[in-house]
Design an enzyme around this catalytic site. Sequence first.
Site, PDB file in Angstrom:
ATOM      1  N   TYR A 144       0.759  -1.034   0.126  1.00 32.09           N
ATOM      2  CA  TYR A 144      -0.475  -0.094  -0.352  1.00 32.09           C
ATOM      3  C   TYR A 144       1.306   1.407  -0.476  1.00 32.09           C
ATOM      4  CZ  TYR A 144      -3.552   3.729   1.137  1.00 32.09           C
ATOM      5  OH  TYR A 144      -4.633   4.287   1.743  1.00 32.09           O
ATOM      6  N   LYS A 148       1.380   4.244  -2.846  1.00 33.58           N
ATOM      7  CA  LYS A 148       0.987   5.704  -2.813  1.00 33.58           C
ATOM      8  C   LYS A 148       1.929   6.415  -2.689  1.00 33.58           C
ATOM      9  CE  LYS A 148      -3.813   5.756  -1.036  1.00 33.58           C
ATOM     10  NZ  LYS A 148      -4.937   6.258  -1.700  1.00 33.58           N
TER      11      LYS A 148
END
Length: 234
Positions: A144, A148
């Site tokens: 993740y 990002k």
Amino acid sequence: MNIQNSIALVTGANRGLGLAYAKALLAAGARKVYAGARDPSTVTLPGVIPVKLDVTDPQDVAAAAALCSDVNLVINNAGITGGALLLDAADGETTLRRLLETNLHGIHAMAVAFAPVLKANGGGALVNMLSALSWLSLESTSAYSVSKAAAWALTNSLRNELRAQGTQVLAVHAGYIDTDMVSHIDAPKSSPADIAARTLEALAKGELEVLADETSRQVKAGFGATPAVYLGAA
């Protein structure tokens, strides 16, 4: 970006932070709010226009750009998470590719499709919902955080390319937000309504980056620490 009388599209608007964005836009006087969701029947907020939109589906993105040709504000909120470690031989690569497909390539696809729309409607604004985890990786957020961080770099590049057409590009960073995505995590969380309100305030002020909660402000401040916050375990 003047929210009053604006015409906005929010991706992932059927629940959580996306729903909070849609509510905040209506409350701030937006003239029209398109609410994108993979399944438009899950959009139940009165006053918005449901739009079938999976940001990883090129046909959906193209159809949304044609349908929502009057927008001057696009909020890229749709995102997913996943827990596999990057070096997990079974699932690490699959998880990373899946997260990048939505969290990075989905934003890129929306930007490509809607940049001409925003230009035709006076420039407007593009908002990308990022994270404090754009700058920090925890053991449980490896893939993740990669997605990002890539989305943050993409946002900065899009800002450069869209500046000439007068499009404001706003990066929104926040820590944990009280949504279904992190319901299993026991940690302080901001309310979706507070993040949405801070984002609209930043848009109105012409800001390019907003640290929407205390967590994001602390992480960004940690860049100057020794060692820098992103170098050590947190």
